[in-house]
Write a protein that holds these residues in place. Structure first.
Motif, PDB file in Angstrom:
ATOM      1  N   MET A 273       0.815  -1.214   0.000  1.00 41.38           N
ATOM      2  CA  MET A 273       0.000   0.000   0.000  1.00 41.38           C
ATOM      3  C   MET A 273       0.855   1.274   0.000  1.00 41.38           C
ATOM      4  N   THR A 274       2.013   1.222   0.644  1.00 43.96           N
ATOM      5  CA  THR A 274       2.919   2.373   0.611  1.00 43.96           C
ATOM      6  C   THR A 274       3.439   2.597  -0.807  1.00 43.96           C
ATOM      7  N   GLY A 275       3.806   1.511  -1.482  1.00 47.59           N
ATOM      8  CA  GLY A 275       4.274   1.627  -2.861  1.00 47.59           C
ATOM      9  C   GLY A 275       3.219   2.228  -3.771  1.00 47.59           C
ATOM     10  N   ILE A 276       1.991   1.718  -3.678  1.00 47.60           N
ATOM     11  CA  ILE A 276       0.899   2.246  -4.497  1.00 47.60           C
ATOM     12  C   ILE A 276       0.623   3.704  -4.138  1.00 47.60           C
ATOM     13  N   GLY A 277       0.635   3.997  -2.838  1.00 48.60           N
ATOM     14  CA  GLY A 277       0.374   5.362  -2.396  1.00 48.60           C
ATOM     15  C   GLY A 277       1.405   6.353  -2.916  1.00 48.60           C
ATOM     16  N   ARG A 278       2.657   5.947  -2.938  1.00 49.53           N
ATOM     17  CA  ARG A 278       3.710   6.848  -3.429  1.00 49.53           C
ATOM     18  C   ARG A 278       3.579   7.087  -4.933  1.00 49.53           C
ATOM     19  N   VAL A 279       3.126   6.089  -5.659  1.00 50.68           N
ATOM     20  CA  VAL A 279       2.908   6.273  -7.094  1.00 50.68           C
ATOM     21  C   VAL A 279       1.822   7.314  -7.334  1.00 50.68           C
ATOM     22  N   PHE A 280       0.670   7.133  -6.669  1.00 52.45           N
ATOM     23  CA  PHE A 280      -0.461   8.030  -6.918  1.00 52.45           C
ATOM     24  C   PHE A 280      -0.246   9.424  -6.338  1.00 52.45           C
ATOM     25  N   ASN A 281       0.473   9.516  -5.218  1.00 50.56           N
ATOM     26  CA  ASN A 281       0.667  10.820  -4.584  1.00 50.56           C
ATOM     27  C   ASN A 281       1.847  11.596  -5.151  1.00 50.56           C
ATOM     28  N   HIS A 282       2.927  10.871  -5.468  1.00 49.83           N
ATOM     29  CA  HIS A 282       4.172  11.555  -5.840  1.00 49.83           C
ATOM     30  C   HIS A 282       4.659  11.222  -7.251  1.00 49.83           C
ATOM     31  N   GLY A 283       3.937  10.347  -7.942  1.00 50.34           N
ATOM     32  CA  GLY A 283       4.369   9.961  -9.276  1.00 50.34           C
ATOM     33  C   GLY A 283       5.661   9.169  -9.283  1.00 50.34           C
ATOM     34  N   ASP A 284       5.962   8.520  -8.155  1.00 56.39           N
ATOM     35  CA  ASP A 284       7.216   7.769  -8.009  1.00 56.39           C
ATOM     36  C   ASP A 284       7.033   6.355  -8.570  1.00 56.39           C
ATOM     37  N   ILE A 285       7.313   6.212  -9.855  1.00 59.05           N
ATOM     38  CA  ILE A 285       7.066   4.932 -10.528  1.00 59.05           C
ATOM     39  C   ILE A 285       7.940   3.815  -9.959  1.00 59.05           C
ATOM     40  N   SER A 286       9.123   4.149  -9.433  1.00 57.28           N
ATOM     41  CA  SER A 286       9.991   3.122  -8.845  1.00 57.28           C
ATOM     42  C   SER A 286       9.337   2.441  -7.643  1.00 57.28           C
ATOM     43  N   SER A 287       8.336   3.093  -7.043  1.00 60.92           N
ATOM     44  CA  SER A 287       7.653   2.512  -5.895  1.00 60.92           C
ATOM     45  C   SER A 287       6.782   1.319  -6.279  1.00 60.92           C
ATOM     46  N   LEU A 288       6.553   1.125  -7.585  1.00 64.74           N
ATOM     47  CA  LEU A 288       5.867  -0.094  -8.022  1.00 64.74           C
ATOM     48  C   LEU A 288       6.641  -1.332  -7.575  1.00 64.74           C
ATOM     49  N   ASP A 289       7.970  -1.224  -7.591  1.00 62.45           N
ATOM     50  CA  ASP A 289       8.792  -2.358  -7.177  1.00 62.45           C
ATOM     51  C   ASP A 289       8.650  -2.623  -5.680  1.00 62.45           C
ATOM     52  N   VAL A 290       8.476  -1.564  -4.890  1.00 61.71           N
ATOM     53  CA  VAL A 290       8.235  -1.726  -3.449  1.00 61.71           C
ATOM     54  C   VAL A 290       6.919  -2.467  -3.236  1.00 61.71           C
ATOM     55  N   ALA A 291       5.889  -2.049  -3.973  1.00 57.64           N
ATOM     56  CA  ALA A 291       4.582  -2.695  -3.858  1.00 57.64           C
ATOM     57  C   ALA A 291       4.657  -4.167  -4.245  1.00 57.64           C
ATOM     58  N   LYS A 292       5.404  -4.457  -5.314  1.00 59.43           N
ATOM     59  CA  LYS A 292       5.546  -5.852  -5.757  1.00 59.43           C
ATOM     60  C   LYS A 292       6.259  -6.686  -4.695  1.00 59.43           C
ATOM     61  N   ARG A 293       7.278  -6.097  -4.042  1.00 56.85           N
ATOM     62  CA  ARG A 293       7.970  -6.835  -2.976  1.00 56.85           C
ATOM     63  C   ARG A 293       7.029  -7.116  -1.811  1.00 56.85           C
ATOM     64  N   GLY A 294       6.085  -6.205  -1.584  1.00 59.73           N
ATOM     65  CA  GLY A 294       5.106  -6.435  -0.530  1.00 59.73           C
ATOM     66  C   GLY A 294       4.280  -7.691  -0.794  1.00 59.73           C
ATOM     67  N   ILE A 295       3.822  -7.857  -2.029  1.00 62.79           N
ATOM     68  CA  ILE A 295       3.068  -9.065  -2.383  1.00 62.79           C
ATOM     69  C   ILE A 295       3.957 -10.299  -2.250  1.00 62.79           C
ATOM     70  N   ASP A 296       5.195 -10.195  -2.712  1.00 67.93           N
ATOM     71  CA  ASP A 296       6.114 -11.332  -2.621  1.00 67.93           C
ATOM     72  C   ASP A 296       6.372 -11.710  -1.161  1.00 67.93           C
ATOM     73  N   ASP A 297       6.531 -10.701  -0.295  1.00 65.75           N
ATOM     74  CA  ASP A 297       6.771 -10.985   1.126  1.00 65.75           C
ATOM     75  C   ASP A 297       5.535 -11.592   1.776  1.00 65.75           C
ATOM     76  N   TRP A 298       4.359 -11.147   1.356  1.00 72.65           N
ATOM     77  CA  TRP A 298       3.110 -11.735   1.859  1.00 72.65           C
ATOM     78  C   TRP A 298       3.055 -13.218   1.490  1.00 72.65           C
ATOM     79  N   LYS A 299       3.343 -13.522   0.230  1.00 69.07           N
ATOM     80  CA  LYS A 299       3.325 -14.918  -0.215  1.00 69.07           C
ATOM     81  C   LYS A 299       4.399 -15.743   0.483  1.00 69.07           C
ATOM     82  N   ALA A 300       5.503 -15.094   0.855  1.00 72.61           N
ATOM     83  CA  ALA A 300       6.599 -15.800   1.517  1.00 72.61           C
ATOM     84  C   ALA A 300       6.196 -16.335   2.886  1.00 72.61           C
ATOM     85  N   THR A 301       5.138 -15.771   3.487  1.00 70.09           N
ATOM     86  CA  THR A 301       4.643 -16.312   4.758  1.00 70.09           C
ATOM     87  C   THR A 301       3.862 -17.608   4.540  1.00 70.09           C
ATOM     88  N   GLY A 302       3.609 -17.943   3.285  1.00 70.31           N
ATOM     89  CA  GLY A 302       2.810 -19.122   2.961  1.00 70.31           C
ATOM     90  C   GLY A 302       1.377 -18.786   2.605  1.00 70.31           C
TER      91      GLY A 302
END
Length: 372
Positions: A273-302
């Motif tokens: 959500m922080t990654g998505i929020g930074r994209v929409f608020n600040h136009g920080d496209i690199s934050s898409l990678d932060v958001a993607k890592r969030g999903i990956d870390d969620w899946k890493a818990t099983g």
């Protein structure tokens, strides 16, 4: 220190690990709590076999389950092992109240794995056990679980009824006892989840009011894991309302609380959500990678629960930035999880995004095929 049993009495030498674990759990010092309970269980398992040892082990296992969930996520293998062992011992000694606690822990585990049919059977058993045990907090917890199972199966009316009844019961008893036993006060947890029912039904103002009230209750009761959950849902609802600044603010609070207390599950979500929020608020496209890592870390818990929903949110954000490549990656992943979990409501949104990606890539015929 070690523990020994004399008759039915538990004698403490040097240090009471169980009390130390309970104190650490209360402070949300989860690693400390797991260590203390682990020490207790190692001592208990050196004792002669028998009902007294089984009773002591059940107590230790159920107590340890809460900090394990908080620090490793509901889907972690250790959660299933801990509550599975507790269930077996409870059935052996006929401990009905503690059997309820063990089955609720197993429900949490299977729920994060997206195993909703098993969860539905477990909540049926929990409701029956709760009635046998006199209702009260037991019934509030059982109905909260029943509501969440039905919510994830797209049975919104049944979910709403279960949550509202859970809240009604929880508000009439000392539901704060649920924090130590189950990791949450159901009066708060059911409100947080009820806000999702309203959000999915398009009642965003009602959802907003309910989740904010739940968050206030959690903060006033000093319940960090419920604060993390409430801010997580608050971030999602704000995103649906297109209130991107508030969504980012909620995600950052979720991140802070989760980092402080080691809530791995909610920390992963806060990255999304922080990654998505930074994209929409600040136009920080690199934050898409932060958001993607969030999903990956969620899946890493099983966990597979919510992966389709997270994927849809990130794909929508990626398309907003013109990143069809990332949108394609997460949509394909989300569709696979939605099919496996039978999460058909979000599957339809993923299929819409799938067709949109095809259209933007110049594959109009393929887009039409995907929508059939």
């Amino acid at each position: 220190g070690c523990l020994c049993l004399v008759g039915s009495e538990m004698c403490i030498r040097d240090r009471n690990y169980l009390e130390a674990g309970a104190d650490a759990t209360y402070r949300s010092a989860n690693a400390e709590a797991i260590s203390a309970y682990g020490n207790a269980l190692r001592c208990i398992r050196t004792l002669p076999e028998g009902a007294a040892r089984d009773a002591a082990e059940i107590r230790g296992l159920l107590a340890m389950g809460v900090p394990i969930i908080a620090s490793r996520g509901h889907a972690a293998e250790a959660v299933g092992q801990t509550y599975g062992r507790a269930r077996d011992l409870c059935e052996r000694v006929g401990a009905r109240g503690q059997l309820f606690d063990a089955l609720r822990g197993l429900w949490c585990h299977r729920y994060d794995h997206g195993d909703f049919e098993t969860c539905l059977k477990l909540t049926g058993t929990l409701i029956d056990l709760a009635a046998e045990l006199g209702g009260g907090l037991f019934m509030a917890i059982a109905l909260r679980a029943h509501g969440s199972t039905n919510l994830s199966m797209d049975r919104f009316a049944e979910a709403q009824r279960a949550y509202e009844r859970s809240i009604e019961i929880a508000d009439s008893v000392d539901s704060n006892r649920g924090v130590a036993l189950y990791g949450e006060n159901p009066a708060i947890g059911a409100r947080i989840m009820l806000s999702q029912v309203f959000a999915f039904g398009g009642r965003l103002d009602s959802a907003w009011d309910v989740v904010n009230k739940a968050g206030d209750f959690a903060r006033s009761g000093d319940q960090p894991i419920s604060v993390a959950q409430a801010t997580a849902i608050r971030a999602i609802i704000a995103l649906l309302r297109r209130d991107y600044a508030v969504s980012l603010e909620a995600a950052e609070e979720e991140a802070s609380v989760s980092h402080e207390h080691g809530f791995v599950r909610w920390h992963a979500h806060s990255m999304l959500m922080t990654g998505i929020g930074r994209v929409f608020n600040h136009g920080d496209i690199s934050s898409l990678d932060v958001a993607k890592r969030g999903i990956d870390d969620w899946k890493a818990t099983g966990a597979s629960l919510y992966v389709p929903t997270f994927s849809a949110s990130l794909a929508d954000c990626a398309l907003h930035c013109g990143r069809e490549d990332m949108a394609r990656l997460v949509v394909d992943d989300g569709i696979a999880f939605a099919m496996a979990n039978q999460e058909y409501l979000v599957l339809s949104e993923l299929q819409r995004l799938d067709a949109l990606i095809c259209e933007r890539s110049g594959l109009v015929e393929e887009a039409l095929t995907r929508l059939e």
